[in-house]
Design an enzyme around this catalytic site. Sequence first.
Site, PDB file in Angstrom:
ATOM      1  N   GLU A   1      -9.833  22.470   1.499  1.00  0.00           N
ATOM      2  CA  GLU A   1      -8.290  22.268   1.624  1.00  0.00           C
ATOM      3  C   GLU A   1      -7.759  22.560   0.181  1.00  0.00           C
ATOM      4  O   GLU A   1      -8.127  21.751  -0.769  1.00  0.00           O
ATOM      5  CB  GLU A   1      -7.968  21.017   2.273  1.00  0.00           C
ATOM      6  CG  GLU A   1      -6.375  20.560   2.069  1.00  0.00           C
ATOM      7  CD  GLU A   1      -5.529  21.369   2.791  1.00  0.00           C
ATOM      8  OE1 GLU A   1      -5.709  21.789   3.931  1.00  0.00           O
ATOM      9  OE2 GLU A   1      -4.502  22.065   1.963  1.00  0.00           O
TER      10      GLU A   1
ATOM     11  N   ASP B   1      -8.544  27.237   9.603  1.00  0.00           N
ATOM     12  CA  ASP B   1      -7.439  26.390  10.258  1.00  0.00           C
ATOM     13  C   ASP B   1      -6.256  26.522   9.069  1.00  0.00           C
ATOM     14  O   ASP B   1      -5.765  25.369   8.584  1.00  0.00           O
ATOM     15  CB  ASP B   1      -7.959  24.802  10.524  1.00  0.00           C
ATOM     16  CG  ASP B   1      -6.927  23.911  11.122  1.00  0.00           C
ATOM     17  OD1 ASP B   1      -5.902  24.703  11.592  1.00  0.00           O
ATOM     18  OD2 ASP B   1      -7.171  22.779  11.205  1.00  0.00           O
ATOM     19  N   SER B   2      -5.667  27.699   9.058  1.00  0.00           N
ATOM     20  CA  SER B   2      -4.706  27.944   8.088  1.00  0.00           C
ATOM     21  C   SER B   2      -3.212  27.833   8.579  1.00  0.00           C
ATOM     22  O   SER B   2      -3.187  27.511   9.660  1.00  0.00           O
ATOM     23  CB  SER B   2      -4.910  29.128   7.719  1.00  0.00           C
ATOM     24  OG  SER B   2      -4.621  30.445   8.517  1.00  0.00           O
TER      25      SER B   2
ATOM     26  N   GLY C   1      -9.487  28.082  -0.715  1.00  0.00           N
ATOM     27  CA  GLY C   1     -10.815  28.651   0.121  1.00  0.00           C
ATOM     28  C   GLY C   1     -11.038  30.040  -0.293  1.00  0.00           C
ATOM     29  O   GLY C   1     -12.014  30.276  -0.276  1.00  0.00           O
TER      30      GLY C   1
END
Length: 284
Positions: free
Chosen positions: A110, A159-160, A142
């Site tokens: 993250e 999971d953006s 990332g």
Amino acid sequence: MAENMDLRYTEMSEEGMGLSVKVNSTLFHDESDFQTIDIIDTPALGKMLILDGLVMTSDRDEFFYHEMISHVPMNSHPCPKSVLVIGGGDGGTVREILRHPCVEKVVLCEIDGMVVDCCKKYLPNIAGKLDDSRVDIQIRDGVEYMKGKKEEFDIILIDSTDPLGPGVGLFTEEFYTNVKNALKKGGIMVAQSESPVADQKEMKLMYALLKKVFPIVRPYVGPMPIYPAGYWSWAFCSVDVEPLSYIDEKRVEEISKNSKLYNADIHRSVFALPNFVKKLVSEA
Ligand code: AG3
């Protein structure tokens, strides 16, 4: 506070359609190095995480998203041991992954440490498993993290946020190529891929890139009450795994016992697409 004062949080599309939620109070508000972070408390949805004015998750409806992004790919793999989540600092996706007993390690990459700290403090039901010993939290970009990785992960989940702000580099051909190289044989990537109703332009661009990189790119869809248009999509991508070619029936059954949304029927049905979504993706 003035009597009858109605505080509201609103997320509106350019065309003026959106979500409006009554707010009890703001629990947290700050600027990190990357974005503005808000945690608000609401009567309808409990606590909500808002990044740069866009809603990311809420206590009451988070399961729609977190169960979909995780259990569909996880149960399409016979034994996912190493899993990577890019983004997802709220911890909801990690929490769902950890429900699969075969998992040995989950890396959460993250970019924004303030999101993680804030969710641990204010959203314990969502972030509560981030302290599990199998979780390795990497506070970094990332895009950089993925560079040069080779066959390390069984499952990678993107999971953006939307393709704006700090998440924009996660929607590029170079990034997807690095993700593909980081997958082991039989590996699967799932990326959140926006709303087929509200974000058609963004979705087309994203699928055009995914199709350049992965031989198998299959969208799946589901309800997502608090995101734009209330209808969301995820991209199931792999070099060698077609969705539904393998389903781990035993794990599906176990996981569905304690899931609010996910079960065997849902798993089999999410790849059934409306014609307009098929068209959108085939034209991408
Ligand atoms: N990630 C997807 C967020 C997209 C929301 N878009 C919007 N509100 N316009 C959510 C993170 C949950 N772990």
